[in-house]
Write a protein that holds these residues in place. Structure first.
Motif, PDB file in Angstrom:
ATOM      1  N   ASP A  91       0.812  -1.226   0.000  1.00 21.33           N
ATOM      2  CA  ASP A  91       0.000   0.000   0.000  1.00 21.33           C
ATOM      3  C   ASP A  91       0.845   1.275   0.000  1.00 21.33           C
ATOM      4  N   PHE A  92       2.012   1.234   0.678  1.00 16.84           N
ATOM      5  CA  PHE A  92       2.746   2.483   0.916  1.00 16.84           C
ATOM      6  C   PHE A  92       4.155   2.531   0.327  1.00 16.84           C
ATOM      7  N   ALA A  93       4.569   1.506  -0.396  1.00 16.12           N
ATOM      8  CA  ALA A  93       5.918   1.490  -0.966  1.00 16.12           C
ATOM      9  C   ALA A  93       6.153   2.661  -1.924  1.00 16.12           C
ATOM     10  N   GLU A  94       5.185   2.949  -2.772  1.00 12.58           N
ATOM     11  CA  GLU A  94       5.352   4.047  -3.730  1.00 12.58           C
ATOM     12  C   GLU A  94       5.521   5.387  -3.023  1.00 12.58           C
ATOM     13  N   ILE A  95       4.751   5.597  -1.965  1.00 10.39           N
ATOM     14  CA  ILE A  95       4.865   6.852  -1.209  1.00 10.39           C
ATOM     15  C   ILE A  95       6.240   6.942  -0.563  1.00 10.39           C
ATOM     16  N   ALA A  96       6.709   5.831   0.030  1.00 14.23           N
ATOM     17  CA  ALA A  96       8.017   5.818   0.690  1.00 14.23           C
ATOM     18  C   ALA A  96       9.139   6.083  -0.307  1.00 14.23           C
ATOM     19  N   MET A  97       9.033   5.529  -1.514  1.00 15.29           N
ATOM     20  CA  MET A  97      10.061   5.764  -2.530  1.00 15.29           C
ATOM     21  C   MET A  97      10.055   7.222  -2.998  1.00 15.29           C
ATOM     22  N   GLU A  98       8.891   7.808  -3.112  1.00 10.59           N
ATOM     23  CA  GLU A  98       8.803   9.211  -3.507  1.00 10.59           C
ATOM     24  C   GLU A  98       9.429  10.108  -2.445  1.00 10.59           C
ATOM     25  N   PRO A 134      16.001   6.628   3.360  1.00  8.65           N
ATOM     26  CA  PRO A 134      15.797   5.320   2.739  1.00  8.65           C
ATOM     27  C   PRO A 134      14.333   4.862   2.825  1.00  8.65           C
ATOM     28  N   ALA A 135      13.789   4.447   1.700  1.00  5.67           N
ATOM     29  CA  ALA A 135      12.408   3.953   1.685  1.00  5.67           C
ATOM     30  C   ALA A 135      12.262   2.757   2.616  1.00  5.67           C
ATOM     31  N   SER A 136      13.322   1.970   2.724  1.00  8.48           N
ATOM     32  CA  SER A 136      13.291   0.791   3.591  1.00  8.48           C
ATOM     33  C   SER A 136      13.065   1.192   5.044  1.00  8.48           C
ATOM     34  N   ILE A 137      13.726   2.252   5.468  1.00  6.06           N
ATOM     35  CA  ILE A 137      13.586   2.718   6.848  1.00  6.06           C
ATOM     36  C   ILE A 137      12.203   3.317   7.076  1.00  6.06           C
ATOM     37  N   THR A 138      11.736   4.105   6.122  1.00  2.18           N
ATOM     38  CA  THR A 138      10.402   4.699   6.248  1.00  2.18           C
ATOM     39  C   THR A 138       9.344   3.613   6.377  1.00  2.18           C
ATOM     40  N   LEU A 139       9.421   2.583   5.537  1.00  2.00           N
ATOM     41  CA  LEU A 139       8.439   1.491   5.588  1.00  2.00           C
ATOM     42  C   LEU A 139       8.559   0.688   6.874  1.00  2.00           C
ATOM     43  N   ALA A 140       9.794   0.397   7.292  1.00  3.98           N
ATOM     44  CA  ALA A 140       9.992  -0.371   8.522  1.00  3.98           C
ATOM     45  C   ALA A 140       9.463   0.396   9.731  1.00  3.98           C
ATOM     46  N   GLN A 141       9.743   1.699   9.776  1.00  6.98           N
ATOM     47  CA  GLN A 141       9.215   2.516  10.864  1.00  6.98           C
ATOM     48  C   GLN A 141       7.692   2.549  10.834  1.00  6.98           C
ATOM     49  N   GLY A 142       7.149   2.664   9.629  1.00  9.65           N
ATOM     50  CA  GLY A 142       5.691   2.696   9.500  1.00  9.65           C
ATOM     51  C   GLY A 142       5.058   1.417  10.014  1.00  9.65           C
TER      52      GLY A 142
END
Length: 283
Positions: free
Chosen positions: A80-87, A95-103
């Motif tokens: 659901d949120f990978a595209e937002i994290a990459m943007e 890092p998108a990886s950190i944003t997603l992991a934190q989320g």
């Protein structure tokens, strides 16, 4: 015509007509079964919402069918949120990886109470916030947290929160795919008080291969990703594994194994990556 002949003719005609009207129609078991299947067949044989179903119900059915394709709620959260994290990574360098992991960690994969009532995916407190607010029990009772109209605004505010505070500036000197350095740096900068916070983030990044989103933003190849993730201190869960079996194999206790990986239960899944030694101090 002879009277007897006439009577005989009339009686014969009557008898033939009566027999014809009472003739039994024999239906085989096969025909009965086929008829029953036809009658019970739904209008839409593709298991799609009926055309005459209200739109809101169709949406619920479609959503339910879609959700079944994900192995767990965290996988769905990533989708659901990978595209937002990459943007956000493209714009702010986090890092998108950190944003997603934190989320995933902060929001309970989108199912936490604070996330559901305030679209707050990162547990960011008010800190002079001028927008909407909600009050939620955290370290203290009824603390003030930021409220967002949509989840995407929570992701943007997370990026701004990190880029606009001096205590996090050191993180932006790290490589953009150094998720291990970011995990440790966030803890040291005071983002979280949990001593296992870095371990938990790294475990999520590697379990769900979130580093692949960093590589996608940076245009890196599969070989580059492999170099980033190589580590002899890790073990990939296989069929039949338990925490006890893995711990015994690597001469550690179950509690140590759980502590290395920030686990709070004994649940593990095939393909999950676990640390079997303490994380190196320079990660």
């Amino acid at each position: 015509m002879n009277f007897r002949v006439l009577v005989f003719f009339i009686l014969s005609t009557f008898l033939l007509a009566s027999c014809g009207s009472k003739k039994r129609v024999v239906t085989t078991k096969k025909e009965q079964k086929e008829r029953q299947v036809y009658q019970e067949q739904p209008k839409n044989s593709k298991n799609e919402p009926y055309e005459d179903t209200p739109a809101e119900i169709q949406d619920d059915v479609t959503k339910t069918i879609k959700e079944k394709t994900y192995k767990d709620k965290s996988s769905k959260y990533v989708a659901d949120f990978a595209e937002i994290a990459m943007e956000e990574m493209r714009i702010y360098g986090i890092p998108a990886s950190i944003t997603l992991a934190q989320g995933i960690l902060e929001s309970g994969a989108g199912e936490g109470e604070l996330t559901r009532k305030a679209n707050n995916h990162f547990g960011i407190k008010c800190h002079g916030w001028k927008g909407g607010k909600v009050y939620h029990d955290d370290d203290k009772a009824q603390e003030c947290f930021r409220k967002y109209y949509d989840a995407k605004y929570s992701f943007r505010d997370h990026s701004l929160f990190l880029t606009e505070r001096k205590r996090y500036m050191g993180l932006f000197k790290l490589s953009k795919d150094d998720y291990k350095g970011w995990a440790k740096g966030l803890k040291e900068a005071g983002y979280a008080t949990d001593p296992r916070y870095p371990n938990k983030l790294i475990s999520l990044v590697e379990r769900y291969k979130l580093y692949e989103y960093d590589a996608q933003v940076l245009g890196k190849t599969g070989k580059d990703v492999k170099k980033v993730t190589e580590n002899n201190n890790r073990y990939t869960v296989e069929k039949g594994d338990t925490l006890y079996r893995i711990a015994k194999k690597h001469n550690i206790t179950v509690e140590q194994l759980k502590d290395f990986n920030g686990l709070t239960s004994n649940d593990i899944s095939i393909g999950q990556v676990l640390y079997v030694k303490p994380l190196p101090k320079d990660f």
